[in-house]
Motif scaffolding. Structure first.
Motif, PDB file in Angstrom:
ATOM      1  N   LEU A   1       0.819  -1.219   0.000  1.00 13.03           N
ATOM      2  CA  LEU A   1       0.000   0.000   0.000  1.00 13.03           C
ATOM      3  C   LEU A   1       0.854   1.271   0.000  1.00 13.03           C
ATOM      4  CD1 LEU A   1      -2.858   1.163   0.178  1.00 13.03           C
ATOM      5  CD2 LEU A   1      -2.640   1.114   2.659  1.00 13.03           C
ATOM      6  N   LEU A   2       1.771   1.386   0.964  1.00 15.08           N
ATOM      7  CA  LEU A   2       2.556   2.621   1.084  1.00 15.08           C
ATOM      8  C   LEU A   2       3.470   2.840  -0.134  1.00 15.08           C
ATOM      9  CD1 LEU A   2       3.359   2.567   4.924  1.00 15.08           C
ATOM     10  CD2 LEU A   2       1.642   3.928   3.728  1.00 15.08           C
ATOM     11  N   PRO A   3       4.171   1.784  -0.640  1.00 12.47           N
ATOM     12  CA  PRO A   3       4.990   2.015  -1.836  1.00 12.47           C
ATOM     13  C   PRO A   3       4.166   2.492  -3.040  1.00 12.47           C
ATOM     14  CG  PRO A   3       5.681   0.010  -0.780  1.00 12.47           C
ATOM     15  CD  PRO A   3       4.440   0.457  -0.074  1.00 12.47           C
ATOM     16  N   LEU A   4       2.937   1.945  -3.200  1.00 14.93           N
ATOM     17  CA  LEU A   4       2.100   2.390  -4.321  1.00 14.93           C
ATOM     18  C   LEU A   4       1.760   3.869  -4.179  1.00 14.93           C
ATOM     19  CD1 LEU A   4      -0.420  -0.551  -4.891  1.00 14.93           C
ATOM     20  CD2 LEU A   4       1.265   0.358  -6.508  1.00 14.93           C
ATOM     21  N   LEU A   5       1.362   4.250  -2.960  1.00 19.18           N
ATOM     22  CA  LEU A   5       1.047   5.668  -2.718  1.00 19.18           C
ATOM     23  C   LEU A   5       2.293   6.531  -2.927  1.00 19.18           C
ATOM     24  CD1 LEU A   5      -1.168   5.404   0.507  1.00 19.18           C
ATOM     25  CD2 LEU A   5      -1.907   6.016  -1.790  1.00 19.18           C
ATOM     26  N   LEU A   6       3.438   6.008  -2.462  1.00 19.78           N
ATOM     27  CA  LEU A   6       4.691   6.767  -2.567  1.00 19.78           C
ATOM     28  C   LEU A   6       5.041   7.047  -4.031  1.00 19.78           C
ATOM     29  CD1 LEU A   6       7.218   7.793  -0.824  1.00 19.78           C
ATOM     30  CD2 LEU A   6       8.332   5.749  -1.669  1.00 19.78           C
ATOM     31  N   VAL A   7       4.943   6.001  -4.867  1.00 19.33           N
ATOM     32  CA  VAL A   7       5.308   6.185  -6.279  1.00 19.33           C
ATOM     33  C   VAL A   7       4.380   7.214  -6.931  1.00 19.33           C
ATOM     34  CG1 VAL A   7       5.380   5.014  -8.515  1.00 19.33           C
ATOM     35  CG2 VAL A   7       6.423   3.933  -6.527  1.00 19.33           C
ATOM     36  N   GLY A   8       3.076   7.114  -6.632  1.00 24.05           N
ATOM     37  CA  GLY A   8       2.113   8.070  -7.203  1.00 24.05           C
ATOM     38  C   GLY A   8       2.415   9.496  -6.755  1.00 24.05           C
ATOM     39  N   LEU A   9       2.679   9.649  -5.460  1.00 24.07           N
ATOM     40  CA  LEU A   9       2.930  10.997  -4.929  1.00 24.07           C
ATOM     41  C   LEU A   9       4.266  11.558  -5.409  1.00 24.07           C
ATOM     42  CD1 LEU A   9       1.697  10.979  -1.256  1.00 24.07           C
ATOM     43  CD2 LEU A   9       1.169  12.681  -2.996  1.00 24.07           C
ATOM     44  N   LEU A  10       5.268  10.675  -5.499  1.00 21.41           N
ATOM     45  CA  LEU A  10       6.580  11.125  -5.979  1.00 21.41           C
ATOM     46  C   LEU A  10       6.463  11.627  -7.410  1.00 21.41           C
ATOM     47  CD1 LEU A  10       9.473   8.722  -4.966  1.00 21.41           C
ATOM     48  CD2 LEU A  10       9.282  11.165  -4.569  1.00 21.41           C
ATOM     49  N   TRP A  11       5.721  10.873  -8.212  1.00 21.48           N
ATOM     50  CA  TRP A  11       5.514  11.236  -9.612  1.00 21.48           C
ATOM     51  C   TRP A  11       4.879  12.640  -9.676  1.00 21.48           C
ATOM     52  CZ3 TRP A  11       7.100  10.167 -14.234  1.00 21.48           C
ATOM     53  CH2 TRP A  11       6.343  10.509 -15.355  1.00 21.48           C
ATOM     54  N   THR A  12       3.828  12.851  -8.873  1.00 17.63           N
ATOM     55  CA  THR A  12       3.152  14.149  -8.854  1.00 17.63           C
ATOM     56  C   THR A  12       4.132  15.251  -8.426  1.00 17.63           C
ATOM     57  OG1 THR A  12       1.205  12.952  -8.092  1.00 17.63           O
ATOM     58  CG2 THR A  12       1.132  15.336  -7.882  1.00 17.63           C
ATOM     59  N   HIS A  13       4.879  14.971  -7.329  1.00 20.30           N
ATOM     60  CA  HIS A  13       5.812  15.962  -6.780  1.00 20.30           C
ATOM     61  C   HIS A  13       6.859  16.365  -7.831  1.00 20.30           C
ATOM     62  CE1 HIS A  13       7.483  17.985  -3.258  1.00 20.30           C
ATOM     63  NE2 HIS A  13       8.689  17.522  -3.548  1.00 20.30           N
ATOM     64  N   LEU A  14       7.436  15.368  -8.481  1.00 24.71           N
ATOM     65  CA  LEU A  14       8.523  15.653  -9.423  1.00 24.71           C
ATOM     66  C   LEU A  14       7.984  16.302 -10.711  1.00 24.71           C
ATOM     67  CD1 LEU A  14      10.756  12.506  -8.850  1.00 24.71           C
ATOM     68  CD2 LEU A  14      10.995  14.779  -7.869  1.00 24.71           C
ATOM     69  N   ARG A  15       6.767  15.888 -11.130  1.00 23.38           N
ATOM     70  CA  ARG A  15       6.138  16.528 -12.300  1.00 23.38           C
ATOM     71  C   ARG A  15       5.951  18.018 -12.030  1.00 23.38           C
ATOM     72  NH1 ARG A  15       4.178  14.009 -17.162  1.00 23.38           N
ATOM     73  NH2 ARG A  15       3.450  16.120 -17.478  1.00 23.38           N
ATOM     74  N   LEU A  16       5.514  18.321 -10.795  1.00 14.73           N
ATOM     75  CA  LEU A  16       5.284  19.727 -10.444  1.00 14.73           C
ATOM     76  C   LEU A  16       6.603  20.499 -10.387  1.00 14.73           C
ATOM     77  CD1 LEU A  16       2.512  19.223  -7.738  1.00 14.73           C
ATOM     78  CD2 LEU A  16       2.257  20.443  -9.893  1.00 14.73           C
ATOM     79  N   VAL A  17       7.659  19.834  -9.889  1.00 18.26           N
ATOM     80  CA  VAL A  17       8.970  20.500  -9.835  1.00 18.26           C
ATOM     81  C   VAL A  17       9.417  20.844 -11.258  1.00 18.26           C
ATOM     82  CG1 VAL A  17      11.417  20.191  -9.286  1.00 18.26           C
ATOM     83  CG2 VAL A  17       9.689  19.454  -7.651  1.00 18.26           C
TER      84      VAL A  17
END
Ligand code: HEM
Length: 228
Positions: free
Chosen positions: A190-206
């Motif tokens: 669960l947490l790794p799936l959420l992490l990958v999704g959130l990381l993707w969003t974070h880095l896309r925004l950067v």
């Protein structure tokens, strides 16, 4: 890749566009503080690789969990190193993520137009803590058991939902083998799936907003040239 192979792939995937947007973008003059986000990212990669290797031997059952961890540490070739790296990278991640957050505050990089980058960062930090809470039960020794017991008792004090939440993550009225299964499932799925999704969003925004210049840079002439 300036070769014909590079052209061939680019015609079919437009990879050069993404590459230049990430790696060839013009950025303001940055400080050492700007490397903290990348350092945080590197510790996440180390955690993912070593965590994946640990799952090869780890058994999430109350009778075997502790022994499987001992087996990795004492018998599996380089198991001690993989486990040690996982342990220290987890500590480094917390320190680096908080240092990155402090850098962002110090430079005012959370302000317009980077509010969503900031919110996704807060969510990432909460996830990092959740990884810590679920991971620390997995060695299934006295320290893991009692530390988790104390944390669950603290969660239970949250008004309105505390009791329900404590019972839900515990899988019943008390800490048991079911708690171990739930924490393991959360820690490796669960947490790794959420992490990958959130990381993707974070880095896309950067990438979308570019790196913000430090306040001193913003006051100087470079701002007019590069800062958006
Ligand atoms: C936990 C994992 C995290 C990773 C892997 C990560 C990664 C990164 C990277 C690689 C950058 C670009 C380089 C830099 O500015 O340092 C960045 C920028 C940023 N991060 Fe994070 N970050 C994380 C957590 C956070 C947290 C906790 C916050 C704050 C709540 C945050 C807020 C921001 C903001 C606002 C930017 C844009 C900074 C700027 O434009 O100068 N991040 N992040």
């Amino acid at each position: 890749m300036g070769t014909r192979l590079g052209d061939w792939i680019d015609e079919r995937s437009s990879w050069r566009e993404g590459w230049s947007r990430v790696f060839l973008a013009r950025i303001p003059r940055v400080s050492w503080g700007h490397t903290l986000g990348a350092a945080t990212l590197i510790s996440i990669v180390v955690l993912m690789v070593t965590g994946l290797l640990l799952t090869v031997y780890y058994v999430a059952s109350p009778t075997d969990a502790h022994q499987s961890v001992q087996y990795v540490t004492n018998v599996v070739p380089l198991g001690w190193l993989i486990r040690g790296l996982h342990h220290w990278a987890a500590s480094a991640l917390v320190v680096l993520a908080i240092a990155h957050l402090i850098r962002v505050i110090a430079h005012g990089a959370y302000k317009y137009p980077r509010e969503f980058t900031w919110y996704s960062g807060i969510a990432l930090l909460l996830l990092v803590f959740a990884f810590g809470v679920t991971g620390s039960l997995l060695p299934w020794d006295q320290r893991a058991y009692w530390a988790t017991q104390v944390r669950i008792e603290i969660f239970a004090t949250v008004p309105l939902i505390g009791d329900w939440f404590a019972r839900f993550i515990q899988g019943g009225e008390e800490l048991s083998g079911l708690t171990l299964s739930r924490f393991y499932a959360a820690h490796v799925w669960l947490l790794p799936l959420l992490l990958v999704g959130l990381l993707w969003t974070h880095l896309r925004l950067v990438v979308r907003h570019g790196i913000s210049a430090s306040p001193r840079e913003r006051r100087g002439p470079r701002r007019r040239m590069w800062h958006r």
